[in-house]
Motif scaffolding. Sequence first.
Motif, PDB file in Angstrom:
ATOM      1  N   THR A  77       1.068  -1.409   0.149  1.00 44.02           N
ATOM      2  CA  THR A  77      -0.187  -0.118  -0.032  1.00 44.02           C
ATOM      3  C   THR A  77       0.702   1.343  -0.011  1.00 44.02           C
ATOM      4  O   THR A  77       2.130   1.521   0.768  1.00 44.02           O
ATOM      5  N   LYS A  78       0.226   2.425  -1.023  1.00 42.70           N
ATOM      6  CA  LYS A  78       1.897   3.295  -0.707  1.00 42.70           C
ATOM      7  C   LYS A  78       0.365   4.159  -0.520  1.00 42.70           C
ATOM      8  O   LYS A  78      -0.742   4.322  -0.667  1.00 42.70           O
ATOM      9  N   SER A  79       0.504   4.874   1.042  1.00 39.24           N
ATOM     10  CA  SER A  79      -0.152   5.900   1.622  1.00 39.24           C
ATOM     11  C   SER A  79       0.594   7.893   0.826  1.00 39.24           C
ATOM     12  O   SER A  79       1.395   7.534   1.013  1.00 39.24           O
ATOM     13  N   ILE A  80       0.029   8.723   1.308  1.00 38.21           N
ATOM     14  CA  ILE A  80       0.443   9.400   0.689  1.00 38.21           C
ATOM     15  C   ILE A  80      -0.325  10.750   0.913  1.00 38.21           C
ATOM     16  O   ILE A  80      -1.120  10.450   2.236  1.00 38.21           O
ATOM     17  N   PHE A  81       0.257  11.684   1.760  1.00 36.56           N
ATOM     18  CA  PHE A  81       0.088  13.524   2.451  1.00 36.56           C
ATOM     19  C   PHE A  81      -0.119  14.081   1.559  1.00 36.56           C
ATOM     20  O   PHE A  81       1.444  15.076   0.780  1.00 36.56           O
ATOM     21  N   ARG A  82      -1.434  14.700   0.556  1.00 34.59           N
ATOM     22  CA  ARG A  82      -0.599  15.983   0.296  1.00 34.59           C
ATOM     23  C   ARG A  82      -2.031  16.720  -0.524  1.00 34.59           C
ATOM     24  O   ARG A  82      -2.963  17.178  -1.164  1.00 34.59           O
ATOM     25  N   PRO A  83      -1.955  17.981   1.026  1.00 36.54           N
ATOM     26  CA  PRO A  83      -2.244  19.218   1.149  1.00 36.54           C
ATOM     27  C   PRO A  83      -2.761  19.748   0.314  1.00 36.54           C
ATOM     28  O   PRO A  83      -1.769  20.177  -0.747  1.00 36.54           O
ATOM     29  N   ASN A 124       8.143   2.072   4.812  1.00 36.43           N
ATOM     30  CA  ASN A 124       9.057   3.029   4.699  1.00 36.43           C
ATOM     31  C   ASN A 124       8.726   3.908   4.371  1.00 36.43           C
ATOM     32  O   ASN A 124       7.660   4.393   3.299  1.00 36.43           O
ATOM     33  N   ILE A 125       8.756   5.814   5.105  1.00 38.86           N
ATOM     34  CA  ILE A 125       8.135   6.979   5.054  1.00 38.86           C
ATOM     35  C   ILE A 125       8.796   8.030   4.422  1.00 38.86           C
ATOM     36  O   ILE A 125      10.198   7.768   4.667  1.00 38.86           O
ATOM     37  N   THR A 126       8.746   8.640   3.426  1.00 40.35           N
ATOM     38  CA  THR A 126       9.304   8.881   3.743  1.00 40.35           C
ATOM     39  C   THR A 126       8.533  11.197   3.314  1.00 40.35           C
ATOM     40  O   THR A 126       7.677  11.111   3.585  1.00 40.35           O
ATOM     41  N   LEU A 127      10.010  11.733   4.119  1.00 36.93           N
ATOM     42  CA  LEU A 127       8.792  13.240   4.243  1.00 36.93           C
ATOM     43  C   LEU A 127       9.978  14.147   3.939  1.00 36.93           C
ATOM     44  O   LEU A 127      11.423  14.064   3.388  1.00 36.93           O
ATOM     45  N   PRO A 128       9.923  15.686   4.063  1.00 40.30           N
ATOM     46  CA  PRO A 128      10.288  16.166   3.568  1.00 40.30           C
ATOM     47  C   PRO A 128      11.011  16.660   4.715  1.00 40.30           C
ATOM     48  O   PRO A 128      11.139  17.141   6.054  1.00 40.30           O
ATOM     49  N   ARG A 129      12.860  17.339   4.488  1.00 38.78           N
ATOM     50  CA  ARG A 129      13.521  18.228   5.524  1.00 38.78           C
ATOM     51  C   ARG A 129      13.563  19.371   4.548  1.00 38.78           C
ATOM     52  O   ARG A 129      14.607  19.596   3.701  1.00 38.78           O
ATOM     53  N   TRP A 130      13.623  20.687   5.601  1.00 32.42           N
ATOM     54  CA  TRP A 130      13.868  22.071   5.168  1.00 32.42           C
ATOM     55  C   TRP A 130      15.313  21.991   5.322  1.00 32.42           C
ATOM     56  O   TRP A 130      16.222  22.639   6.149  1.00 32.42           O
ATOM     57  N   GLU A 174       1.596  10.121   8.804  1.00 32.46           N
ATOM     58  CA  GLU A 174       2.058   8.932   7.867  1.00 32.46           C
ATOM     59  C   GLU A 174       3.001   7.415   9.232  1.00 32.46           C
ATOM     60  O   GLU A 174       2.042   6.727   8.750  1.00 32.46           O
ATOM     61  N   GLU A 175       2.503   8.133  10.720  1.00 29.32           N
ATOM     62  CA  GLU A 175       2.561   7.308  11.352  1.00 29.32           C
ATOM     63  C   GLU A 175       1.227   6.447  11.892  1.00 29.32           C
ATOM     64  O   GLU A 175       1.072   6.029  11.969  1.00 29.32           O
ATOM     65  N   THR A 176       0.283   7.401  11.191  1.00 33.86           N
ATOM     66  CA  THR A 176      -0.804   7.048  11.707  1.00 33.86           C
ATOM     67  C   THR A 176      -1.237   5.908  10.288  1.00 33.86           C
ATOM     68  O   THR A 176      -1.983   5.075  10.504  1.00 33.86           O
ATOM     69  N   HIS A 177      -1.176   5.616   9.037  1.00 27.49           N
ATOM     70  CA  HIS A 177      -0.866   4.647   8.109  1.00 27.49           C
ATOM     71  C   HIS A 177      -0.103   3.711   8.768  1.00 27.49           C
ATOM     72  O   HIS A 177      -0.947   2.450   8.574  1.00 27.49           O
ATOM     73  N   VAL A 178       0.975   3.727   9.360  1.00 29.58           N
ATOM     74  CA  VAL A 178       1.382   2.808  10.122  1.00 29.58           C
ATOM     75  C   VAL A 178       0.811   2.431  10.699  1.00 29.58           C
ATOM     76  O   VAL A 178       0.278   0.798  10.964  1.00 29.58           O
ATOM     77  N   LYS A 179      -0.086   2.930  11.622  1.00 29.89           N
ATOM     78  CA  LYS A 179      -1.282   2.123  12.924  1.00 29.89           C
ATOM     79  C   LYS A 179      -2.263   1.521  11.916  1.00 29.89           C
ATOM     80  O   LYS A 179      -2.576   0.634  12.751  1.00 29.89           O
ATOM     81  N   ILE A 180      -2.892   2.164  11.165  1.00 28.67           N
ATOM     82  CA  ILE A 180      -4.258   1.128  10.856  1.00 28.67           C
ATOM     83  C   ILE A 180      -3.923   0.443  10.349  1.00 28.67           C
ATOM     84  O   ILE A 180      -4.166  -1.310  10.330  1.00 28.67           O
ATOM     85  N   ALA A 181      -2.196   0.358   9.242  1.00 30.03           N
ATOM     86  CA  ALA A 181      -1.587  -0.836   8.850  1.00 30.03           C
ATOM     87  C   ALA A 181      -1.526  -1.649   9.663  1.00 30.03           C
ATOM     88  O   ALA A 181      -2.026  -3.176   9.794  1.00 30.03           O
ATOM     89  N   GLU A 182      -1.079  -2.018  11.420  1.00 31.43           N
ATOM     90  CA  GLU A 182      -0.870  -2.780  11.897  1.00 31.43           C
ATOM     91  C   GLU A 182      -2.188  -3.223  12.540  1.00 31.43           C
ATOM     92  O   GLU A 182      -2.600  -4.962  12.639  1.00 31.43           O
ATOM     93  N   ILE A 183      -3.629  -2.561  11.907  1.00 36.42           N
ATOM     94  CA  ILE A 183      -5.117  -2.951  12.553  1.00 36.42           C
ATOM     95  C   ILE A 183      -5.019  -4.162  12.663  1.00 36.42           C
ATOM     96  O   ILE A 183      -5.672  -5.457  12.371  1.00 36.42           O
ATOM     97  N   TYR A 184      -5.268  -3.720  11.232  1.00 35.74           N
ATOM     98  CA  TYR A 184      -5.366  -4.696   9.099  1.00 35.74           C
ATOM     99  C   TYR A 184      -4.211  -6.096   9.691  1.00 35.74           C
ATOM    100  O   TYR A 184      -4.715  -7.542   9.720  1.00 35.74           O
ATOM    101  N   ALA A 185      -3.605  -6.067  10.332  1.00 32.07           N
ATOM    102  CA  ALA A 185      -2.585  -6.967  10.328  1.00 32.07           C
ATOM    103  C   ALA A 185      -1.973  -8.395  11.359  1.00 32.07           C
ATOM    104  O   ALA A 185      -2.238  -9.191  10.741  1.00 32.07           O
ATOM    105  N   GLN A 186      -2.731  -7.613  11.840  1.00 31.06           N
ATOM    106  CA  GLN A 186      -3.490  -8.269  13.192  1.00 31.06           C
ATOM    107  C   GLN A 186      -4.539  -8.525  13.033  1.00 31.06           C
ATOM    108  O   GLN A 186      -5.171 -10.068  13.202  1.00 31.06           O
TER     109      GLN A 186
END
Length: 203
Positions: A2-8, A96-102, A128-140
């Motif tokens: 699953t590729k989860s994204i954050f794009r405001p 694997n989370i990808t984040l920006p760094r200014w 993105e960490e919340t996406h991981v938390k959601i995935a943990e629910i479904y892994a269980q």
Amino acid sequence: MTKSIFRPKKALNGLLLLTTLSIAGCVSTSSTVTTDFYTVRGQTSQQIDRDLRRKGPLKGHALASAAIRFTPVSVLQAQSADGCRFSTAKFKVIANITLPRWQDRNATDDRNLRRAWDGLATYAKLHEETHVKIAEIYAQKLGSTLMALPPQKTCSRLDKQAEKVVGTISREHDRAQKTFDAREQARLARLFKEAERRSRSQS
């Protein structure tokens, strides 16, 4: 995977009107989570937004992303007089989370811009960490659903049942991730609209 994204719809220009953004979320220690960063440069919100669009995930259409997959920890079958069933079925999340760094954060004197960036970066990480938390629910859920399968005459029949379960749980997981993103996009849109309204009323 699953590729989860954050794009405001708006990044720094909108967040300059906000002071804080937060979301509840934590990552289970059972997950394996790695983080990569891409460098963003600029001295103004317009320059930063331009660099985000140029360097961000999905060819600049996202600010942050998380590549998520389930991996088996222990999946075993046992044959008995009743038939073949799962004796253990445990999965974990690898992300694997990808984040920006200014890069120029400490080089600018614009306190509002730094505060806006910090809020944006913090939100992106928690999102993105919340996406991981959601995935943990479904892994269980994947593991518990496999364990609940009734015994089959042969393990090959059990494998076919397991394939159906994996497909069903995977689709449910994808829908849950998309629902979370849609809710967050709507929430952010309301925040930006309210912040813009307040800014106009104060000017």
